[in-house]
Design a protein around this motif. Sequence first.
Motif, PDB file in Angstrom:
ATOM      1  N   ARG A 183      15.909  -8.633   6.671  1.00 15.65           N
ATOM      2  CA  ARG A 183      15.959  -9.273   8.000  1.00 15.65           C
ATOM      3  C   ARG A 183      15.205 -10.605   7.987  1.00 15.65           C
ATOM      4  O   ARG A 183      15.655 -11.607   8.543  1.00 15.65           O
ATOM      5  CB  ARG A 183      15.302  -8.365   9.059  1.00 15.65           C
ATOM      6  CG  ARG A 183      16.173  -7.229   9.563  1.00 15.65           C
ATOM      7  CD  ARG A 183      15.402  -6.396  10.598  1.00 15.65           C
ATOM      8  NE  ARG A 183      16.167  -5.281  11.100  1.00 15.65           N
ATOM      9  CZ  ARG A 183      16.938  -5.327  12.182  1.00 15.65           C
ATOM     10  NH1 ARG A 183      17.038  -6.423  12.881  1.00 15.65           N
ATOM     11  NH2 ARG A 183      17.598  -4.238  12.567  1.00 15.65           N
ATOM     12  N   TYR A 184      14.029 -10.594   7.357  1.00  9.54           N
ATOM     13  CA  TYR A 184      13.180 -11.796   7.302  1.00  9.54           C
ATOM     14  C   TYR A 184      13.897 -12.940   6.596  1.00  9.54           C
ATOM     15  O   TYR A 184      13.938 -14.069   7.100  1.00  9.54           O
ATOM     16  CB  TYR A 184      11.881 -11.444   6.585  1.00  9.54           C
ATOM     17  CG  TYR A 184      11.041 -12.632   6.165  1.00  9.54           C
ATOM     18  CD1 TYR A 184      11.100 -13.126   4.867  1.00  9.54           C
ATOM     19  CD2 TYR A 184      10.190 -13.237   7.081  1.00  9.54           C
ATOM     20  CE1 TYR A 184      10.330 -14.207   4.487  1.00  9.54           C
ATOM     21  CE2 TYR A 184       9.403 -14.324   6.694  1.00  9.54           C
ATOM     22  CZ  TYR A 184       9.474 -14.798   5.391  1.00  9.54           C
ATOM     23  OH  TYR A 184       8.709 -15.864   5.007  1.00  9.54           O
TER      24      TYR A 184
ATOM     25  N   GLN B 276       5.771   1.215  -3.193  1.00  9.61           N
ATOM     26  CA  GLN B 276       7.199   1.239  -3.510  1.00  9.61           C
ATOM     27  C   GLN B 276       7.727  -0.175  -3.699  1.00  9.61           C
ATOM     28  O   GLN B 276       7.207  -1.123  -3.104  1.00  9.61           O
ATOM     29  CB  GLN B 276       7.980   1.919  -2.380  1.00  9.61           C
ATOM     30  CG  GLN B 276       7.718   3.416  -2.306  1.00  9.61           C
ATOM     31  CD  GLN B 276       8.640   4.123  -1.346  1.00  9.61           C
ATOM     32  OE1 GLN B 276       9.500   3.508  -0.732  1.00  9.61           O
ATOM     33  NE2 GLN B 276       8.460   5.415  -1.213  1.00  9.61           N
TER      34      GLN B 276
ATOM     35  N   ARG C  12      14.630  -3.337   4.002  1.00 10.41           N
ATOM     36  CA  ARG C  12      15.443  -3.749   5.163  1.00 10.41           C
ATOM     37  C   ARG C  12      14.679  -4.718   6.054  1.00 10.41           C
ATOM     38  O   ARG C  12      15.276  -5.539   6.752  1.00 10.41           O
ATOM     39  CB  ARG C  12      15.911  -2.521   5.945  1.00 10.41           C
ATOM     40  CG  ARG C  12      16.916  -1.690   5.163  1.00 10.41           C
ATOM     41  CD  ARG C  12      17.254  -0.386   5.843  1.00 10.41           C
ATOM     42  NE  ARG C  12      18.078   0.448   4.983  1.00 10.41           N
ATOM     43  CZ  ARG C  12      17.602   1.267   4.069  1.00 10.41           C
ATOM     44  NH1 ARG C  12      16.288   1.391   3.905  1.00 10.41           N
ATOM     45  NH2 ARG C  12      18.432   1.981   3.310  1.00 10.41           N
ATOM     46  N   ALA C  13      13.343  -4.650   6.032  1.00  6.83           N
ATOM     47  CA  ALA C  13      12.540  -5.633   6.762  1.00  6.83           C
ATOM     48  C   ALA C  13      12.562  -6.962   6.005  1.00  6.83           C
ATOM     49  O   ALA C  13      12.680  -8.032   6.601  1.00  6.83           O
ATOM     50  CB  ALA C  13      11.108  -5.134   6.933  1.00  6.83           C
TER      51      ALA C  13
ATOM     52  N   SER D  19      21.123   2.392   7.160  1.00 13.31           N
ATOM     53  CA  SER D  19      19.801   2.947   6.895  1.00 13.31           C
ATOM     54  C   SER D  19      19.769   4.466   7.033  1.00 13.31           C
ATOM     55  O   SER D  19      19.163   5.158   6.213  1.00 13.31           O
ATOM     56  CB  SER D  19      18.796   2.308   7.876  1.00 13.31           C
ATOM     57  OG  SER D  19      17.520   2.874   7.734  1.00 13.31           O
TER      58      SER D  19
ATOM     59  N   PRO E  83       0.806  -1.224   0.000  1.00 15.84           N
ATOM     60  CA  PRO E  83       0.000   0.000   0.000  1.00 15.84           C
ATOM     61  C   PRO E  83       0.837   1.272   0.000  1.00 15.84           C
ATOM     62  O   PRO E  83       0.326   2.346  -0.341  1.00 15.84           O
ATOM     63  CB  PRO E  83      -0.824  -0.117   1.304  1.00 15.84           C
ATOM     64  CG  PRO E  83      -0.138  -1.140   2.137  1.00 15.84           C
ATOM     65  CD  PRO E  83       0.572  -2.051   1.205  1.00 15.84           C
ATOM     66  N   LEU E  84       2.122   1.158   0.363  1.00 15.23           N
ATOM     67  CA  LEU E  84       2.974   2.333   0.307  1.00 15.23           C
ATOM     68  C   LEU E  84       3.473   2.608  -1.121  1.00 15.23           C
ATOM     69  O   LEU E  84       4.106   3.611  -1.379  1.00 15.23           O
ATOM     70  CB  LEU E  84       4.188   2.178   1.251  1.00 15.23           C
ATOM     71  CG  LEU E  84       4.019   2.409   2.756  1.00 15.23           C
ATOM     72  CD1 LEU E  84       3.241   3.691   3.042  1.00 15.23           C
ATOM     73  CD2 LEU E  84       3.378   1.260   3.483  1.00 15.23           C
TER      74      LEU E  84
ATOM     75  N   ASP F 130       2.892 -15.108   2.734  1.00 12.42           N
ATOM     76  CA  ASP F 130       3.343 -13.897   3.430  1.00 12.42           C
ATOM     77  C   ASP F 130       3.813 -12.865   2.427  1.00 12.42           C
ATOM     78  O   ASP F 130       4.570 -13.173   1.511  1.00 12.42           O
ATOM     79  CB  ASP F 130       4.492 -14.230   4.393  1.00 12.42           C
ATOM     80  CG  ASP F 130       4.055 -15.201   5.470  1.00 12.42           C
ATOM     81  OD1 ASP F 130       4.809 -16.155   5.742  1.00 12.42           O
ATOM     82  OD2 ASP F 130       2.961 -15.007   6.015  1.00 12.42           O
ATOM     83  N   ILE F 131       3.351 -11.635   2.616  1.00  9.52           N
ATOM     84  CA  ILE F 131       3.781 -10.517   1.767  1.00  9.52           C
ATOM     85  C   ILE F 131       4.456  -9.483   2.641  1.00  9.52           C
ATOM     86  O   ILE F 131       3.895  -9.057   3.662  1.00  9.52           O
ATOM     87  CB  ILE F 131       2.587  -9.879   1.022  1.00  9.52           C
ATOM     88  CG1 ILE F 131       2.015 -10.882   0.031  1.00  9.52           C
ATOM     89  CG2 ILE F 131       3.026  -8.611   0.297  1.00  9.52           C
ATOM     90  CD1 ILE F 131       0.829 -10.365  -0.747  1.00  9.52           C
ATOM     91  N   LEU F 132       5.647  -9.093   2.253  1.00 13.48           N
ATOM     92  CA  LEU F 132       6.408  -8.103   3.013  1.00 13.48           C
ATOM     93  C   LEU F 132       6.814  -6.957   2.105  1.00 13.48           C
ATOM     94  O   LEU F 132       6.939  -7.131   0.899  1.00 13.48           O
ATOM     95  CB  LEU F 132       7.688  -8.727   3.570  1.00 13.48           C
ATOM     96  CG  LEU F 132       7.557  -9.987   4.404  1.00 13.48           C
ATOM     97  CD1 LEU F 132       8.928 -10.530   4.759  1.00 13.48           C
ATOM     98  CD2 LEU F 132       6.799  -9.686   5.689  1.00 13.48           C
ATOM     99  N   PHE F 133       7.028  -5.791   2.708  1.00 14.28           N
ATOM    100  CA  PHE F 133       7.615  -4.666   1.979  1.00 14.28           C
ATOM    101  C   PHE F 133       8.585  -3.945   2.910  1.00 14.28           C
ATOM    102  O   PHE F 133       8.698  -4.287   4.081  1.00 14.28           O
ATOM    103  CB  PHE F 133       6.545  -3.736   1.397  1.00 14.28           C
ATOM    104  CG  PHE F 133       5.389  -3.471   2.318  1.00 14.28           C
ATOM    105  CD1 PHE F 133       4.263  -4.290   2.283  1.00 14.28           C
ATOM    106  CD2 PHE F 133       5.403  -2.406   3.202  1.00 14.28           C
ATOM    107  CE1 PHE F 133       3.184  -4.053   3.127  1.00 14.28           C
ATOM    108  CE2 PHE F 133       4.326  -2.168   4.049  1.00 14.28           C
ATOM    109  CZ  PHE F 133       3.215  -2.995   4.011  1.00 14.28           C
ATOM    110  N   GLU F 134       9.256  -2.919   2.380  1.00 13.34           N
ATOM    111  CA  GLU F 134      10.416  -2.269   3.026  1.00 13.34           C
ATOM    112  C   GLU F 134      11.622  -3.214   2.949  1.00 13.34           C
ATOM    113  O   GLU F 134      11.685  -4.240   3.623  1.00 13.34           O
ATOM    114  CB  GLU F 134      10.144  -1.864   4.478  1.00 13.34           C
ATOM    115  CG  GLU F 134       9.185  -0.699   4.621  1.00 13.34           C
ATOM    116  CD  GLU F 134       9.681   0.567   3.906  1.00 13.34           C
ATOM    117  OE1 GLU F 134      10.910   0.802   3.853  1.00 13.34           O
ATOM    118  OE2 GLU F 134       8.834   1.319   3.395  1.00 13.34           O
TER     119      GLU F 134
END
Lengths: 222, 222
Positions: free
Chosen positions: B76-77, B57, B72-73, B106, B54-55, B66-70
Amino acid sequence: SSPVKVFGHATSTNVARVLLCLEEVGAEYELVPVDFLAGEHNTPEHVQRNPFGKIPAFQDGDLVLFESRAIARYILRKYRTPGSPDLLGENGGAEEAAMVDVWTEVEAQQYHPAISPVVFECIIFPVMRGAKTDQKVVDESLERLRLVLGTYEERLSKSRYLAGDSFSFADLNHFPFTFYFMATPYAALLDEYPRVKAWWEDLMARPSVKRVCANMPTKFCF
Amino acid sequence: MAEPAAAASTRKLYGYELSSNSVRIAALLNEKGLDYELVVVDDTKSPEFLAINPLGQVPAFQDGDDILFESRAISRYIAAKYRSTGTDLLPATPSAKLEVWLEVESHHFYPAVADLVYELRVRPRLPGGAPPDPAVVDALARKVADVLDIYDAHLAAGNRYLAGDAFTLADVNHMAQLFAMSRTPRAGELVAARPHVQAWWDEISARPAWKKTVAALPLPPA
């Protein structure tokens, strides 16, 4: 063991982030002031602790750390007790920790760049430099912030807290700059996002937040 | 960046090759020897993509359900969930030093280097983009120089890699932007002039997984 040391002052946003974590886990700490006006942040003693010459710096025995989010993670891991919440989500498996990390990064990379210029222009620059507010910067930032708050409102319609059903490090990281934003003339913006407003009030009601707030001003002279 | 897979991968990287934060994740997946499907995102504000992030980018990352964004997160995952696959990029017990240098990337390294690379390489290639502004480039290069001085001192103080003796996630997180900067005319005065930074970059960029990542990039002329 002796209390940990946090170098900085309680009114600093990044110091507040660290103090919040210490309060959440109930660890004893000592706040050691760093006199910016006297240039203490540029002295060899402080630069040894934080090579970027910023606050906070942190000391636990022989360990010296800088970068508030790194310090925060260290505190939450080392000083967690059975009674304190699993704010990093690390006991819940990779997916739970991942959600905490996602929304921690969203705060750092999306929310912070939108909200912090308003705080800098309305409070920090006037107080520290006697500068006039640059309204163009404020207006552009508020536009960005509206977009971000829109996604937060949507997120909080699906999830009690940002990372999931439990309060986490991700929610906590929003406190420092939002606290000061609420002291600018634009606080009413949050009223346009009722779930965000409720989430904020829930955050402000936490005992750790109340203790840290007590040392942060809400009125400024400039 | 696309890895030919015998069967469709459950891992999808949403991004594109010229997004350094997408390369961040591709580099990591290659270090771990993990297959994935690259889904090129042409319009980050399309309803389809906003449903993923939703951001709006890149990158975003899908692993099964599982859906991730960012980025650096996401990194890590991947490092945590797949720690026993390929190179283990995390220490056996949580390392405060690793956390510090993840945050330094960062908040200090990335903003300075990305701004310089943008002015030298990205902005001039946008439609209607003018050549780099020398005064702007000089000011940005000075900021990078100040940050890299701190890196050089850190690496000189008995740290073969950023978190100590072992190559970790902290090093991987720097590679995409370091690579971009190494291909600009300022690389000599910024990187080569700092022997420990240069030696560190020489070593990590010689890793086979990194060479594989670079080989798949559609590089514009240097």
